[in-house]
Design an enzyme around this catalytic site. Structure first.
Site, short mmCIF file in Angstrom:
data_model
loop_
_atom_site.label_atom_id
_atom_site.label_comp_id
_atom_site.label_asym_id
_atom_site.label_seq_id
_atom_site.Cartn_x
_atom_site.Cartn_y
_atom_site.Cartn_z
N HIS A 18 -65.90 -103.05 135.20
CA HIS A 18 -65.56 -102.04 136.12
C HIS A 18 -65.55 -102.67 137.44
O HIS A 18 -64.62 -102.09 138.28
CB HIS A 18 -66.14 -100.72 135.90
CG HIS A 18 -65.57 -100.06 134.47
ND1 HIS A 18 -66.30 -100.08 133.35
CD2 HIS A 18 -64.38 -99.35 134.57
CE1 HIS A 18 -65.69 -99.54 132.45
NE2 HIS A 18 -64.65 -99.15 132.93
N CYS A 76 -53.67 -98.83 128.35
CA CYS A 76 -54.23 -98.58 129.76
C CYS A 76 -55.14 -99.40 129.92
O CYS A 76 -55.88 -99.40 131.25
CB CYS A 76 -54.41 -97.01 130.01
SG CYS A 76 -56.00 -96.91 128.76
N GLU A 127 -60.21 -97.50 121.30
CA GLU A 127 -60.75 -98.81 122.07
C GLU A 127 -61.91 -99.02 121.31
O GLU A 127 -62.79 -99.88 121.58
CB GLU A 127 -61.08 -98.27 123.55
CG GLU A 127 -62.13 -97.24 123.48
CD GLU A 127 -62.34 -96.45 125.12
OE1 GLU A 127 -62.03 -97.37 126.04
OE2 GLU A 127 -62.83 -95.58 125.27
N ASP A 149 -62.22 -102.49 126.31
CA ASP A 149 -63.25 -102.22 125.27
C ASP A 149 -62.93 -102.77 123.81
O ASP A 149 -63.86 -103.10 123.05
CB ASP A 149 -63.58 -100.57 125.24
CG ASP A 149 -64.70 -100.21 126.45
OD1 ASP A 149 -65.74 -101.11 126.71
OD2 ASP A 149 -64.24 -99.34 127.06
C1 PEP Z 1 -60.41 -99.71 128.33
O1 PEP Z 1 -61.55 -99.96 127.75
O2 PEP Z 1 -59.34 -100.62 128.32
C2 PEP Z 1 -60.24 -98.66 129.53
C3 PEP Z 1 -59.00 -98.64 130.05
O3 PEP Z 1 -61.10 -98.02 129.75
P1 PEP Z 1 -62.56 -98.67 130.71
O4 PEP Z 1 -61.92 -99.88 131.45
O5 PEP Z 1 -62.61 -97.53 131.83
O6 PEP Z 1 -63.52 -98.73 129.61
MG MG Z 2 -62.71 -98.23 127.74
#
Ligand code: PEP
Ligand code: MG
Length: 584
Positions: free
Chosen positions: A183, A496, A425, A449
């Site tokens: 993140h 996403c 995910e 994920d």
């Molecule tokens: C993902 O896991 O691809 C996602 C978009 O969620 P995050 O990156 O916030 O875990």
């Molecule tokens: Mg995620």
């Protein structure tokens, strides 16, 4: 990790390495070196007293106060303080090196003690780390309050650190730890802060205030650059600025392929204030609002009203463009003091996301109420993270329905038909996607994920980063399975995860049948240019061949070789894809 070139002065941030290289001082400087050490001790004492005072005022955590008092006592410990002075005076060691030696000596002493006392060594390390930081002029305060433009060099940055950076003072950053889809990385890209991660030991090689260049595209970090380096990097910055303004000019063009298929390109956001970038880059809406960032870097939990204001602000400003609000995804690599997130050995497999919401039902209910109230604008959808089975989904929906009841009774308006989606995910969710589709209004594939859980590779661990392969056949087949399940159930499938922001990966996603992508706003113009340069029918044929491959490396080669044909000779765009692809 995050494109762009940063040129600036180093700010060491929370570098806590106690093992520093050997250094000696001149005979005449011995006294001033002892004095420098004494100043660092005094500074540390003041910091601990301040911290203790704040802990006391907040009336929280008595044990923390006790630990701090004990640390103050350790600062008087002769075995540490006098020994460091002795090494400076007798061996002419630099203060940092003397302290480093004393820590090693203490470690040996404590190693011979029973367990209970051995634990105390952690306190010695902790306090010595503070002294070391003060000796080296390392900053331990929040990055929010930096007073001048800097390039941050740190061992590690938590997502909450990156969230508190101000793009006008943080020119770029370099860390020793971190992966491309952590993140911290995602935030850096979203905020367009150039960054390089996974540079082992970098904090040992730089000095506070030294000039440094960070090239987030090539992953190159130049310490004390010469005139040629500076000239080359300034030229690269100029080139990037020209590219950027050209890309912005396609903001208002439609995202449609040469054979007439509309591809939805939405934005991922972490803060309500990002709506401006959505407009700047021409996103079709918000495909993922990571609401947990509202909970980080604060002492109290946001109230229903505060959350409502935040969701409402985004929905109102963007209406009628759609806004997908994801419920809290705390845990994994995101921890909030206000939420008292549990300490776990394996947080990515622990009480994260929807699991945390079920454990903390009041927080979940408050958030869903805020989302429902904001849904009067009709452009809001709600989405649950980390769904791994039908049971979780039905439970989440039961909570949602009970809150609709509550709001009805209170006479508060909301959208009765608010669409409900889930992040796909976790591999189990992929395998039962057809079942989930019967209950859901849309899927959103979280590739960040999905890759880590499918390949068993921690997305934030630089040591195994080469195993984190977005183009791994297992990952691509999973995405294709979700796309198929969505098509059969006639529900939309969005991606996403960061793959959607990466031009090469985005091409593969479209080839596999995904028709909606949500990404960091800055990435939208390049992906839109790609969309406008392809024929979907040709790309889908290519997708069939991709799924027959057995190795990620082959898929990448196949993709690179196919670019001239897929993009019908757009040489400039191909060049740009190569330059800006960070994941593949
Ligand atoms: C993902 O896991 O691809 C996602 C978009 O969620 P995050 O990156 O916030 O875990
Ligand atoms: Mg995620």
């Amino acid at each position: 990790m995050s494109s762009g070139v940063a040129i600036g002065r180093v700010r060491l941030f929370q570098v806590s390495n106690l093992d520093v290289g050997e250094s000696v001082v001149l005979e005449n400087n011995v006294d001033s070196e002892v004095e420098r050490f004494a100043d660092a001790l005094e500074q540390t004492r003041e910091q601990i007293k301040d911290l203790g005072q704040r802990v006391k005022e907040r009336g929280e955590d008595k044990s923390l106060f006790e630990v701090l008092s004990m640390h103050l006592m350790l600062l008087e410990d002769r075995m540490i303080v006098e020994r460091v002075k002795e090494l400076i005076q007798e061996n002419r060691y630099g203060a940092e090196y003397a302290l480093s030696c004393v820590v090693k000596e203490a470690e040996e002493r404590y190693a011979d003690l029973p367990d209970l006392f051995r634990e105390r060594f952690k306190d010695v390390e902790d306090i010595c780390r503070r002294v070391m930081n003060n000796l080296r002029g390392v900053h331990t305060q929040s990055l929010e309050n930096l007073d001048e433009e800097s390039v941050i060099v740190a061992r590690e940055l938590a997502p909450s650190d990156t969230a508190s950076m101000r793009a006008d003072t943080v020119l770029g950053f370099v860390t020793e730890a971190g992966g491309k889809t952590s993140h911290t990385a995602i935030l850096a890209r979203a905020r367009e802060i150039p960054a390089v991660v996974g540079v082992s030991d970098v904090s040992r090689f730089v000095q506070e205030n030294e000039l440094i260049i960070v090239d987030g595209e090539t992953g190159k970090v130049i310490i004390s650059p010469n005139q040629d380096d500076l000239r080359a990097m300034h030229a690269k910055q100029d080139k990037q600025r020209v590219r950027q303004s050209r890309l912005l000019s396609i903001r208002d063009l439609e995202s449609v392929t040469l054979d007439g298929h509309v591809i939805d390109l939405a934005a991922n956001i972490e803060f309500a204030s990002e709506v401006e970038t959505i407009e700047k880059y021409g996103a079709s809406g918000v495909g993922l609002f990571r609401t947990e960032f509202l909970f980080l870097n604060r002492v109290t939990i946001p109230t229903e009203e505060e959350q409502f204001q935040s969701y409402n602000q985004v929905a109102e400003r963007l209406a009628p463009k759609p806004v997908v609000i994801r419920t809290l995804d705390i845990g994994g690599d995101k921890f909030a003091h206000s939420l008292n997130t549990p300490h776990e050995l394996n947080p990515y497999l622990g009480c994260r996301a929807i699991r945390f919401s079920f454990e903390n039902r009041e927080i979940f209910r408050t958030q869903l109420r805020a989302i429902l109230r904001a849904s009067v604008h009709k452009n809001i959808s709600v989405m649950y993270p980390l769904i791994s089975g039908i049971g979780e989904l039905t439970l989440a929906n039961e909570v949602l329905e009970s809150l609709k009841d509550e709001l009805r009774k209170e006479g508060k308006p909301f959208n009765e038909d608010i669409p409900v989606g889930a992040m796909i995910e976790v591999p189990s969710a992929v395998l039962i996607a057809p079942d989930l589709a019967e209950i859901l209004d849309f899927f959103s594939v979280g590739t960040n994920d999905l890759i880590q859980y499918t390949l068993a590779v921690d997305r934030g661990n630089q040591k195994i980063a080469r195993l984190y392969e977005p183009l791994h056949p297992a990952v691509l087949r999973m995405i294709a399975m979700v796309a198929d399940a969505g098509r059969h159930a006639a529900i939309p499938v969005e991606v996403c995860g960061e793959m959607a922001s990466d031009p090469l990966c985005a091409l593969v996603l479209l080839a596999l049948g995904v028709e909606r992508l949500s990404m960091a706003p800055y990435a939208i113009p390049t992906v839109k240019e790609i969309v406008r340069s392809i024929k979907l029918v040709t790309l889908r044929e290519f997708g069939v061949k991709v799924l027959e491959q057995h190795r990620g490396a082959h898929i990448k080669t196949m993709l690179v070789d196919a670019l001239p044909e897929l993009l019908e000779g757009r040489g400039d765009l191909i060049q740009q894809i190569h330059e800006s692809s960070l994941l593949a």
